[in-house]
Design a protein around this motif. Sequence first.
Motif, PDB file in Angstrom:
ATOM      1  N   LEU A   1       0.810  -1.222   0.000  1.00 22.93           N
ATOM      2  CA  LEU A   1       0.000   0.000   0.000  1.00 22.93           C
ATOM      3  C   LEU A   1       0.847   1.278   0.000  1.00 22.93           C
ATOM      4  O   LEU A   1       0.476   2.288  -0.607  1.00 22.93           O
ATOM      5  CB  LEU A   1      -0.922   0.028   1.232  1.00 22.93           C
ATOM      6  N   TYR A   2       1.972   1.233   0.709  1.00 19.25           N
ATOM      7  CA  TYR A   2       2.718   2.484   0.955  1.00 19.25           C
ATOM      8  C   TYR A   2       4.171   2.426   0.481  1.00 19.25           C
ATOM      9  O   TYR A   2       4.979   3.204   0.938  1.00 19.25           O
ATOM     10  CB  TYR A   2       2.687   2.814   2.447  1.00 19.25           C
ATOM     11  N   LYS A   3       4.480   1.494  -0.357  1.00 19.44           N
ATOM     12  CA  LYS A   3       5.843   1.284  -0.876  1.00 19.44           C
ATOM     13  C   LYS A   3       6.747   0.631   0.189  1.00 19.44           C
ATOM     14  O   LYS A   3       6.518   0.773   1.386  1.00 19.44           O
ATOM     15  CB  LYS A   3       6.484   2.597  -1.343  1.00 19.44           C
ATOM     16  N   GLU A   4       7.755  -0.054  -0.341  1.00 18.08           N
ATOM     17  CA  GLU A   4       8.680  -0.852   0.482  1.00 18.08           C
ATOM     18  C   GLU A   4       9.128  -0.101   1.754  1.00 18.08           C
ATOM     19  O   GLU A   4       9.784   0.935   1.671  1.00 18.08           O
ATOM     20  CB  GLU A   4       9.899  -1.186  -0.395  1.00 18.08           C
ATOM     21  N   THR A   5       8.770  -0.661   2.896  1.00 25.16           N
ATOM     22  CA  THR A   5       9.118  -0.019   4.174  1.00 25.16           C
ATOM     23  C   THR A   5       9.713  -1.038   5.143  1.00 25.16           C
ATOM     24  O   THR A   5      10.740  -0.782   5.784  1.00 25.16           O
ATOM     25  CB  THR A   5       7.843   0.600   4.823  1.00 25.16           C
ATOM     26  N   PHE A   6       9.041  -2.203   5.218  1.00 28.68           N
ATOM     27  CA  PHE A   6       9.458  -3.194   6.212  1.00 28.68           C
ATOM     28  C   PHE A   6      10.087  -4.420   5.552  1.00 28.68           C
ATOM     29  O   PHE A   6       9.430  -5.099   4.761  1.00 28.68           O
ATOM     30  CB  PHE A   6       8.249  -3.655   7.029  1.00 28.68           C
ATOM     31  N   PRO A   7      11.347  -4.748   5.916  1.00 29.37           N
ATOM     32  CA  PRO A   7      11.893  -6.043   5.485  1.00 29.37           C
ATOM     33  C   PRO A   7      11.103  -7.146   6.199  1.00 29.37           C
ATOM     34  O   PRO A   7      10.604  -6.923   7.315  1.00 29.37           O
ATOM     35  CB  PRO A   7      13.341  -6.013   5.986  1.00 29.37           C
ATOM     36  N   LEU A   8      10.965  -8.315   5.556  1.00 36.69           N
ATOM     37  CA  LEU A   8      10.175  -9.392   6.175  1.00 36.69           C
ATOM     38  C   LEU A   8      11.035 -10.156   7.193  1.00 36.69           C
ATOM     39  O   LEU A   8      12.053 -10.739   6.820  1.00 36.69           O
ATOM     40  CB  LEU A   8       9.648 -10.354   5.115  1.00 36.69           C
ATOM     41  N   PRO A   9      10.639 -10.167   8.466  1.00 37.51           N
ATOM     42  CA  PRO A   9      11.431 -10.870   9.492  1.00 37.51           C
ATOM     43  C   PRO A   9      11.230 -12.376   9.418  1.00 37.51           C
ATOM     44  O   PRO A   9      10.140 -12.834   9.093  1.00 37.51           O
ATOM     45  CB  PRO A   9      10.862 -10.317  10.804  1.00 37.51           C
ATOM     46  N   GLU A  10      12.282 -13.120   9.726  1.00 37.77           N
ATOM     47  CA  GLU A  10      12.202 -14.593   9.735  1.00 37.77           C
ATOM     48  C   GLU A  10      11.991 -15.079  11.161  1.00 37.77           C
ATOM     49  O   GLU A  10      12.757 -14.686  12.054  1.00 37.77           O
ATOM     50  CB  GLU A  10      13.535 -15.206   9.280  1.00 37.77           C
ATOM     51  N   PRO A  11      11.012 -15.978  11.390  1.00 40.97           N
ATOM     52  CA  PRO A  11      10.963 -16.602  12.724  1.00 40.97           C
ATOM     53  C   PRO A  11      12.193 -17.492  12.879  1.00 40.97           C
ATOM     54  O   PRO A  11      12.588 -18.160  11.923  1.00 40.97           O
ATOM     55  CB  PRO A  11       9.681 -17.447  12.680  1.00 40.97           C
ATOM     56  N   ASP A  12      12.826 -17.471  14.034  1.00 43.00           N
ATOM     57  CA  ASP A  12      13.996 -18.309  14.264  1.00 43.00           C
ATOM     58  C   ASP A  12      13.628 -19.309  15.360  1.00 43.00           C
ATOM     59  O   ASP A  12      13.512 -18.947  16.530  1.00 43.00           O
ATOM     60  CB  ASP A  12      15.168 -17.408  14.681  1.00 43.00           C
ATOM     61  N   ILE A  13      13.403 -20.551  14.927  1.00 39.35           N
ATOM     62  CA  ILE A  13      12.919 -21.582  15.851  1.00 39.35           C
ATOM     63  C   ILE A  13      13.869 -22.763  15.815  1.00 39.35           C
ATOM     64  O   ILE A  13      14.215 -23.242  14.734  1.00 39.35           O
ATOM     65  CB  ILE A  13      11.487 -22.027  15.450  1.00 39.35           C
ATOM     66  N   THR A  14      14.348 -23.209  16.970  1.00 40.37           N
ATOM     67  CA  THR A  14      15.262 -24.354  17.013  1.00 40.37           C
ATOM     68  C   THR A  14      14.428 -25.625  17.148  1.00 40.37           C
ATOM     69  O   THR A  14      13.679 -25.775  18.124  1.00 40.37           O
ATOM     70  CB  THR A  14      16.219 -24.216  18.217  1.00 40.37           C
ATOM     71  N   VAL A  15      14.583 -26.513  16.173  1.00 44.08           N
ATOM     72  CA  VAL A  15      13.675 -27.664  16.086  1.00 44.08           C
ATOM     73  C   VAL A  15      13.628 -28.494  17.379  1.00 44.08           C
ATOM     74  O   VAL A  15      12.547 -28.787  17.886  1.00 44.08           O
ATOM     75  CB  VAL A  15      14.066 -28.568  14.891  1.00 44.08           C
ATOM     76  N   GLU A  16      14.793 -28.829  17.948  1.00 45.68           N
ATOM     77  CA  GLU A  16      14.811 -29.735  19.122  1.00 45.68           C
ATOM     78  C   GLU A  16      14.092 -29.119  20.329  1.00 45.68           C
ATOM     79  O   GLU A  16      13.659 -29.826  21.228  1.00 45.68           O
ATOM     80  CB  GLU A  16      16.242 -30.077  19.578  1.00 45.68           C
ATOM     81  N   ILE A  17      14.034 -27.787  20.373  1.00 47.21           N
ATOM     82  CA  ILE A  17      13.421 -27.163  21.555  1.00 47.21           C
ATOM     83  C   ILE A  17      12.241 -26.277  21.165  1.00 47.21           C
ATOM     84  O   ILE A  17      11.906 -25.325  21.851  1.00 47.21           O
ATOM     85  CB  ILE A  17      14.461 -26.332  22.352  1.00 47.21           C
ATOM     86  N   GLU A  18      11.601 -26.639  20.056  1.00 50.61           N
ATOM     87  CA  GLU A  18      10.542 -25.742  19.573  1.00 50.61           C
ATOM     88  C   GLU A  18       9.323 -25.760  20.499  1.00 50.61           C
ATOM     89  O   GLU A  18       8.658 -24.758  20.663  1.00 50.61           O
ATOM     90  CB  GLU A  18      10.142 -26.089  18.146  1.00 50.61           C
ATOM     91  N   THR A  19       9.057 -26.936  21.104  1.00 54.20           N
ATOM     92  CA  THR A  19       7.950 -27.002  22.065  1.00 54.20           C
ATOM     93  C   THR A  19       8.378 -27.832  23.261  1.00 54.20           C
ATOM     94  O   THR A  19       8.555 -29.053  23.157  1.00 54.20           O
ATOM     95  CB  THR A  19       6.697 -27.645  21.430  1.00 54.20           C
ATOM     96  N   ILE A  20       8.539 -27.196  24.392  1.00 52.61           N
ATOM     97  CA  ILE A  20       8.869 -27.916  25.623  1.00 52.61           C
ATOM     98  C   ILE A  20       7.545 -28.372  26.247  1.00 52.61           C
ATOM     99  O   ILE A  20       6.592 -27.606  26.342  1.00 52.61           O
ATOM    100  CB  ILE A  20       9.643 -26.988  26.600  1.00 52.61           C
ATOM    101  N   ILE A  21       7.544 -29.651  26.624  1.00 48.61           N
ATOM    102  CA  ILE A  21       6.306 -30.251  27.126  1.00 48.61           C
ATOM    103  C   ILE A  21       6.210 -30.078  28.652  1.00 48.61           C
ATOM    104  O   ILE A  21       7.200 -30.239  29.364  1.00 48.61           O
ATOM    105  CB  ILE A  21       6.277 -31.756  26.740  1.00 48.61           C
ATOM    106  N   GLY A  22       5.027 -29.780  29.117  1.00 41.95           N
ATOM    107  CA  GLY A  22       4.806 -29.548  30.542  1.00 41.95           C
ATOM    108  C   GLY A  22       4.560 -30.822  31.333  1.00 41.95           C
ATOM    109  O   GLY A  22       4.563 -31.931  30.769  1.00 41.95           O
ATOM    110  N   THR A  23       4.319 -30.667  32.624  1.00 44.01           N
ATOM    111  CA  THR A  23       4.210 -31.832  33.522  1.00 44.01           C
ATOM    112  C   THR A  23       3.030 -32.744  33.181  1.00 44.01           C
ATOM    113  O   THR A  23       3.026 -33.908  33.528  1.00 44.01           O
ATOM    114  CB  THR A  23       4.054 -31.364  34.987  1.00 44.01           C
ATOM    115  N   ASP A  24       2.024 -32.203  32.457  1.00 47.91           N
ATOM    116  CA  ASP A  24       0.842 -33.015  32.134  1.00 47.91           C
ATOM    117  C   ASP A  24       0.878 -33.605  30.719  1.00 47.91           C
ATOM    118  O   ASP A  24      -0.080 -34.228  30.281  1.00 47.91           O
ATOM    119  CB  ASP A  24      -0.434 -32.172  32.282  1.00 47.91           C
ATOM    120  N   GLY A  25       1.973 -33.348  29.990  1.00 44.90           N
ATOM    121  CA  GLY A  25       2.081 -33.902  28.636  1.00 44.90           C
ATOM    122  C   GLY A  25       1.653 -32.923  27.546  1.00 44.90           C
ATOM    123  O   GLY A  25       1.835 -33.182  26.358  1.00 44.90           O
ATOM    124  N   GLU A  26       1.073 -31.767  27.928  1.00 51.16           N
ATOM    125  CA  GLU A  26       0.717 -30.724  26.945  1.00 51.16           C
ATOM    126  C   GLU A  26       1.881 -29.732  26.837  1.00 51.16           C
ATOM    127  O   GLU A  26       2.799 -29.768  27.655  1.00 51.16           O
ATOM    128  CB  GLU A  26      -0.512 -29.938  27.435  1.00 51.16           C
TER     129      GLU A  26
END
Length: 322
Positions: free
Chosen positions: A165-190
Amino acid sequence: MPRILSGIQPSGQPHLGNFLGAMQRHVKNQDQNESFIFLANYHALTTIRDSQKLRDLTRELAIDYLAIGLDPNKITLFRQSDLPEHTELAWIFSCLTSLGLLERCHAWKDAMAKGKKDPSVGLFTYPVLMAADILIYKPNFVPVGKDQKQHVEVARDIAERFNYLYKETFPLPEPDITVEIETIIGTDGEKMSKSYNNTISLFGSDEQLEKEVLSIKTDSTPLEDSKNPKTCNVFKLYSYFANDDEISDLRDKYLTGGFGYGDAKKLLLKKLHTVLDPYREKRVEIAGKLDYVEEVLLDGARRARKVARKTLDEVRVKVGLQ
Ligand code: TYM
């Protein structure tokens, strides 16, 4: 140096999910990046309605970060609310974000599915504020856990829409996610989460830590039988903190049998103490220097403002507010 930006909500005690998925990674990479890390207290307003509690949790979280080794000379650490520029940009973004985009967000859909009573507009537009938090610093990477991936994608969508809409302003940010620790599981398994009451806290008391570790859900394989390390959350959690030899040692014990989940939990607890106790000691020291903590945050806000203000001024001109 690549620029990174990330935030964490002061909505409760940080837990091992926050630590492994985000906080520790922010600190580990502080020499390789230009980093902006902030305490997302505007976001925490969606859940916390007690003013003193919010103030305390915000300060406590700053202490936590300093205790795990964040160097304020390397990382710009600040309180989100010291930068109202974020909320101004969020309003501008909300005017070009479609309702449908937000309705598709998992966090919102989960809240609805769990029957959240009387959800606020803030909870719904949360990803727009998050897009503003991110884009105002024009970062290359946003290091987060997997649960925040979709929100970073929303930020990218909003950036593309703005650029169109307003011409190039924002570079697109990359999510940086480490696969082995992307989701730590809680005490109940969720997924470990402050809102699911299944956390192992980073800086809880000894008793709390023990109680939380002992409450980790395991299956009912008898003590003498061989156990599957791949499906056991105690093993998984241990492996985030132990070295290769220690991990293979525990794997052997699981496979051989005669080693119960209670024994594994004791081992995990010991390991957590070994790794976290030095941080806990440092935390006590920093908690005794609250003026210093406040100075760090105010200095962080000054540094962050230099970047945020520049982006906002550019945006205000582009959209016609100036
Ligand atoms: P929050 O406060 O829920 O979590 C902070 C960080 O911890 C990560 N995390 C996890 N990682 C792995 N396993 C888990 N079980 C786990 N639980 C939490 C989160 O992915 C996050 O990286 N909306 C954000 C805060 C925020 C933000 C931002 C983040 C506001 N603006 C801009 C990045 C950029 C949140 O609620 O995170």
